[in-house]
Design a protein around this motif. Structure first.
Motif, mmCIF file in Angstrom:
data_model
loop_
_atom_site.group_PDB
_atom_site.id
_atom_site.type_symbol
_atom_site.label_atom_id
_atom_site.label_comp_id
_atom_site.label_asym_id
_atom_site.label_seq_id
_atom_site.Cartn_x
_atom_site.Cartn_y
_atom_site.Cartn_z
ATOM 1 N N HIS A 1 0.833 -1.212 0.000
ATOM 2 C CA HIS A 1 0.000 0.000 0.000
ATOM 3 C C HIS A 1 0.860 1.252 0.000
ATOM 4 C CE1 HIS A 1 -4.238 -1.449 0.778
ATOM 5 N NE2 HIS A 1 -3.514 -2.545 0.601
ATOM 6 N N GLU A 2 0.501 2.143 -0.859
ATOM 7 C CA GLU A 2 1.252 3.398 -1.033
ATOM 8 C C GLU A 2 1.502 4.096 0.312
ATOM 9 O OE1 GLU A 2 2.464 4.376 -3.888
ATOM 10 O OE2 GLU A 2 3.272 6.192 -2.953
ATOM 11 N N GLY A 3 2.754 4.438 0.527
ATOM 12 C CA GLY A 3 3.102 5.186 1.749
ATOM 13 C C GLY A 3 3.399 4.288 2.937
ATOM 14 N N PHE A 4 3.222 2.982 2.757
ATOM 15 C CA PHE A 4 3.463 2.036 3.855
ATOM 16 C C PHE A 4 4.520 1.008 3.442
ATOM 17 C CE2 PHE A 4 -0.649 3.747 4.871
ATOM 18 C CZ PHE A 4 -0.569 3.923 6.237
ATOM 19 N N PRO A 5 5.156 0.393 4.430
ATOM 20 C CA PRO A 5 6.189 -0.582 4.074
ATOM 21 C C PRO A 5 5.632 -1.818 3.380
ATOM 22 C CG PRO A 5 5.808 -0.519 6.456
ATOM 23 C CD PRO A 5 5.030 0.604 5.872
#
Ligand SMILES: O=P(O)(O)OC[C@H]1O[C@](O)(CO)[C@@H](O)[C@@H]1O
Ligand SMILES: O=C[C@H](O)[C@H](O)COP(=O)(O)O
Length: 955
Positions: free
Chosen positions: A489-493
């Motif tokens: 998920h965008e912005g997450f590891p």
């Protein structure tokens, strides 16, 4: 003029005339359309109707059919995620309130004597005093109308609840009274309840109660006995015939006589002086069942002062039409006594009949309630449509019948409620009740949602590129499903899950992550499991080299309170510690923090996921009868198929988008049920084949992702169903519904475990391998070498190992092919072959093992399991050692090209892996399993190729 005479006036209407004789006609019926159309109001105004009673059968008739309630059901479902019981109660309360409003003027005009609407406590509680009191209190508050009466059964357990409710100032309608003796107890309970109030200095004014004495049902039973005796040529035929249709009214008259004595007693006088209203007798069950009698027999014959008759609509109309109003109740009391003594003389067992009627009455209301809740649950599922998963069963006729019987048995025994109540006797009667917190964990997690969302925001803010979860079994497989199903998920590891001691695999993961930007999640419920501990030690050491003193801030743990891992985390300054629930075992933990924390880290939409899980929970709720309960239906299919049909290989195939569900399911099913020589053997991800490659030991579970189905799988399953194989198709409309399925399969597993007759919450045989492994690693730490281990045969790159017994069975051949042939030849119908590979689990090895298992399946027509060690030891390993002795096992090990140190220990990861393979082999052999180990020396790739050829030639 007494309060009962209020509202008289229409001389032509017998219903209205009842008031002059002190009797209040109530309606034994409630339905939304009646209230909404103004019909009820009309009955009040035109017929002098003075109250309404409901019961589970009445609500079943009202809500179980038709569309009256659909708009409200749809509206509730749009707003909330609820179970069928809550849905029923919301509808019922709406109706009761609406009727109470219509009747409120009567309540006011009669100074609280009449104008009541009755709502019955759940019939399931009829034998439980405490629960009945709590339910009476709850419903009283929920409805919140002064002219409500709570209906409580007049059973031995109900009577003390009546007293308690009255003492609290709750109006009570005591139901299911058939005998004078039960009635006497209820009168005592009412009086004692009022006295309790007085003794506390509380008012007794305005508290109302009726005792519902059931009439017609007594005649039905007694007359049946009479008819049977007449038909059998009884000598007293004439006398018997003379009693037909008489005993019930005589019995009721006796009760009335008793009541008259009570209200004249000094004890009652004291209460009356304090303003108490007498508990009136209410004649219930007053429709005529025997059509040879007058249709208004039980109204005409029971008219008298200070009584109520609750009349069903048809009888109400009949009585309006041709009822005869006279003081019948007090007429000919000696005659009533004569009827009762004549019945006794003739040996008609009135006491026995009334006892039976109580039992049957409770049962009847339970049945009606089951039917009602079932109808509501079915409607709910239909209205929810794609918001919930859909299950289709294609079962052979005999299995289908057996499953239906099981579901019916679950219904009559109230097993769904027993399960929710933590009744350990559903399994083996030991500590099972202590392991059921997973049933309600979703509710807790939703309440704690902000905690997870805040954490999620913090993770995002810290800008981690990778997250590496270190854990085994229940602590890793759920997170792995989430990672595989929902992706990055965008912005997450990017979330990786490592559950191996294979040094090559550890190195692979290490190569994938950027340690300086990685969040490590050490996941272990017990906190003592070897693998997460040594993996933590390794990566902590590695990370320290990069991050220095800040290393702890890159680590979090999920562990149970008080565990060793909690100590480690505190000592090493971990960023966060999340806690599991001690009353949830590892494989049932995915909806607890063990799944939620990695989901938060990966940036998944937590609320939506939890809501999906909540749908799973609500659809399996205690209120949902077995046949409509998806968890019970699935569990029954699996349990019955295994127990009665030898179909214990649960073959799980999932659409590509959710393929990893199977790995999680494997542990859940195998570790929960595989023990005491029984159990379900999960067969995960075995590419679906044509019907003729299967034996008769399978049940197929197809988890079909409707938003992205695989046409080849669809066609293969259609062919299986066509061929008469048992197929359960579960359609997930969107990926998110894996959370709903998590809950449902947990529930189904608990159900199947009960059917099979094992404790679904322990893992007694896993420990044995751990002990053997520990012995070997300890020995290594002491001596710096592994204990000697000699193969019984060698061929090219292969060395074959086995315990003496297995070796003896295989020694005849010396070539790889001959040994493998001998090994597989030991497998017969109903057996399964499990490949247990202690090698790096990557795309190439997964393809390899898949290819090999299919050659075994197609060659031997047996179920196959393709497993990687040591991961499976914390998953299916329990069933392999503790379940049915139908497994034929082949361990596959290799030389380690890469080896990695375990900080603080002499042993390495390579040694650990070797110790695990040996330890497990030892236990498998000790349990009498057919097991063989093949060790590949030298290059793994070419060794695997050769092994594949040898296996293919051997089968
Ligand atoms: O979370 P823990 O305590 O490390 O255990 C991991 C797994 O090991 C087992 O105890 C089996 O060894 C499983 O039941 C469990 O899910
Ligand atoms: O309280 C009312 C009773 O539940 C009802 O009168 C029972 O009537 P039946 O015997 O006709 O079912």
């Amino acid at each position: 003029m007494t309060a009962y005479e209020a509202g008289t006036g229409d001389a032509a209407n017998p219903l209205k005339q009842l008031a002059r004789h002190g009797q209040s006609p109530w309606l034994d019926f409630i339905q939304r359309s009646y209230t909404e159309s103004g019909k009820l109001k009309k009955l009040v105004e035109e017929d002098g109707l003075k109250g309404v009673t409901s019961n589970p059968s009445i609500f079943q008739k009202a809500m179980g059919h038709g569309t009256d309630y659909d708009p409200q059901i749809r509206q509730i479902l749009a707003d909330r995620i609820v179970d069928a019981g809550t849905l029923y109660e919301t509808l019922a309360i709406h109706d009761i309130r609406a009727a109470a409003k219509v009747l409120h003027p009567v309540y006011a005009q009669t100074a609280k004597v009449d104008g009541y609407v009755s709502l019955e406590v759940s019939p399931y509680l009829a034998r439980d005093t405490k629960a009945t009191i709590a339910e009476a209190r709850r419903l009283w508050i929920a409805v919140g109308a002064p002219n409500l009466m709570i209906k409580i059964p007049g059973t031995d357990e109900g009577a003390p609840a009546v007293q308690a409710a009255i003492a609290e100032g709750i109006n009570v309608n005591v139901t299911l009274l058939f005998s004078l003796s039960a009635y006497k107890k209820v009168v005592e309970a009412y009086i004692a309840g009022l006295e309790e109030r007085l003794s506390r200095g509380e008012s007794v004014k305005g508290i109302a109660s009726v005792a519902s004495f059931f009439v017609s049902r007594i005649d039905v039973k007694i007359d049946k006995e009479i008819d049977a005796r007449i038909a059998a040529g009884d000598r007293e035929a004439e006398s018997l015939r003379g009693l037909r249709g008489k005993v019930a009214i005589a019995n009721a008259k006796q009760a009335y006589e008793y009541w008259q004595g009570i209200v004249r007693s000094p004890r009652w006088k004291k209460l009356a002086d304090a303003g108490a209203m007498p508990q009136r007798l209410l004649w219930a069950s007053t429709s005529t069942k025997d059509k040879t009698f007058s249709d208004v027999l039980y109204v005409d014959g029971l008219i008298g002062p200070e009584t109520v008759n609750t009349i069903p609509p048809a009888t109400f109309d009949d009585f309006r039409d041709h009822g005869r109003v006279a003081d019948t109740l007090t007429q000919d009391l000696p005659g009533a006594h004569r009827v009762i003594s004549e019945a006794r003389r003739l040996g008609l067992d009135l006491d026995g009949v009334t006892r039976t009627l109580v039992t049957e009455g409770v049962r009847g209301f339970e049945d009606a309630f089951d039917a009602l809740l079932g109808a509501i649950a079915a409607k709910q599922a239909a209205f929810l449509g794609n918001k919930v998963t859909k299950t289709t069963l294609n079962l052979p006729a005999s299995l289908d019948t057996a499953v239906r019987e099981e579901l019916e048995a679950w219904r009559t025994k109230g097993n769904v409620r027993r399960l929710w109540a933590g009744d350990a006797t559903l399994w083996t009667g030991r500590d099972e009740g202590n392991w059921l917190k997973w049933l309600t964990i979703v509710d807790d997690q939703l309440l704690a949602l902000s905690k997870f969302e805040e954490f999620q925001a913090e993770v995002k803010a810290r800008g981690f590129r990778d997250a590496l979860l270190l854990g085994m079994g229940g602590s890793s497989l759920g997170p792995e499903v989430l990672a595989q199903t929902f992706g990055k998920h965008e912005g997450f590891p990017h979330l990786y899950v490592l559950d191996s001691t294979d040094p090559q695999q550890i190195r692979d993961f290490q190569d994938r992550i950027d340690i300086s930007r990685t969040l490590f999640i050490v996941s272990s419920k017990s906190g003592g499991t070897l693998e997460p501990n040594i993996l933590k030690a390794y990566f902590f050491d590695q990370a320290k080299k990069v991050l220095g003193d800040k290393v702890g801030s890159h680590f979090i743990t999920v562990t149970d309170p008080g565990s060793h891992m909690e100590d480690v985390a505190k000592k090493d300054g971990f960023w966060k510690i999340f806690y599991g629930e001690k009353q949830i075992g590892g494989r049932y933990s995915v909806l607890s923090d063990f799944g939620l924390v990695p989901a938060a880290v990966a940036g998944l939409p937590l609320k939506l996921l939890l809501e999906s899980a909540l749908r799973g929970e609500k659809s399996c709720a205690a209120s949902v009868p077995p046949a409509q309960n998806p968890g019970v239906v699935l569990g029954s299919v699996l349990g019955v198929a295994a127990r009665d049909f030898g179909r214990d290989k649960v073959t799980i195939i999932a659409s590509p988008g959710i393929y990893d569900m199977g790995a999680w399911l494997e542990q859940l099913l195998a570790e929960s049920t595989g023990k005491d020589g029984k159990g379900l053997i999960p067969i995960d991800d075995e590419t679906i084949g044509k019907p003729d490659v299967y034996g008769k030991d399978r049940v197929f579970a197809y988890l079909r992702l409707a938003e992205d189905p695989c046409p080849r799988q669809d066609a293969a399953f259609a062919a299986l169903a066509e061929a008469g194989e048992p197929v359960v198709t579960i359609e997930l409309h969107e990926r998110r519904q894996v959370l709903e399925e998590f809950f449902r399969w947990e529930f189904a597993t608990a159900v199947a475990g009960s059917i099979i007759g094992i404790n679904a919450f322990n893992q007694p045989d896993v420990e044995a391998s751990k002990i053997e492994t520990k012995k070997i690693t300890n020995a290594y730490n002491e001596t710096g070498k592994l204990p000697p281990y000699e193969p019984f045969a060698k061929d090219g790159p292969f060395a074959f190992y086995a315990d003496p017994k297995n070796a003896a069975a295989l020694k005849a051949g010396t070539t790889a092919e001959a040994i493998l042939k001998a090994h597989f030849a030991r497998a017969g119908a109903g057996d399964y072959v499990a490949l247990l590979a202690y090698i790096d689990r990557d795309t190439a090895t997964r393809e390899w093992i898949q290819k090999v298992r299919l050659s075994v399946r197609d060659g031997l027509k047996l179920a196959t399991a393709a497993e990687f060690g040591p991961r499976f030891q914390h998953s299916t390993g329990q069933a392999y050692k503790g379940g049915p002795n139908t497994g034929v096992f082949m361990q596959i090990t290799c030389d380690d090209v890469v080896n990695l140190p375990v900080p603080g220990e002499k042993y390495t990861f390579g040694i650990v892996k070797e110790a695990q393979a040996r330890g497990d082999m030892e236990v498998l052999a000790e349990r009498g399993r057919r097991v063989l180990r093949v060790h590949i020396h030298g290059d793994l790739k070419s060794g695997l190729e050769k092994l594949a050829q040898a296996i293919s030639a051997a089968v």
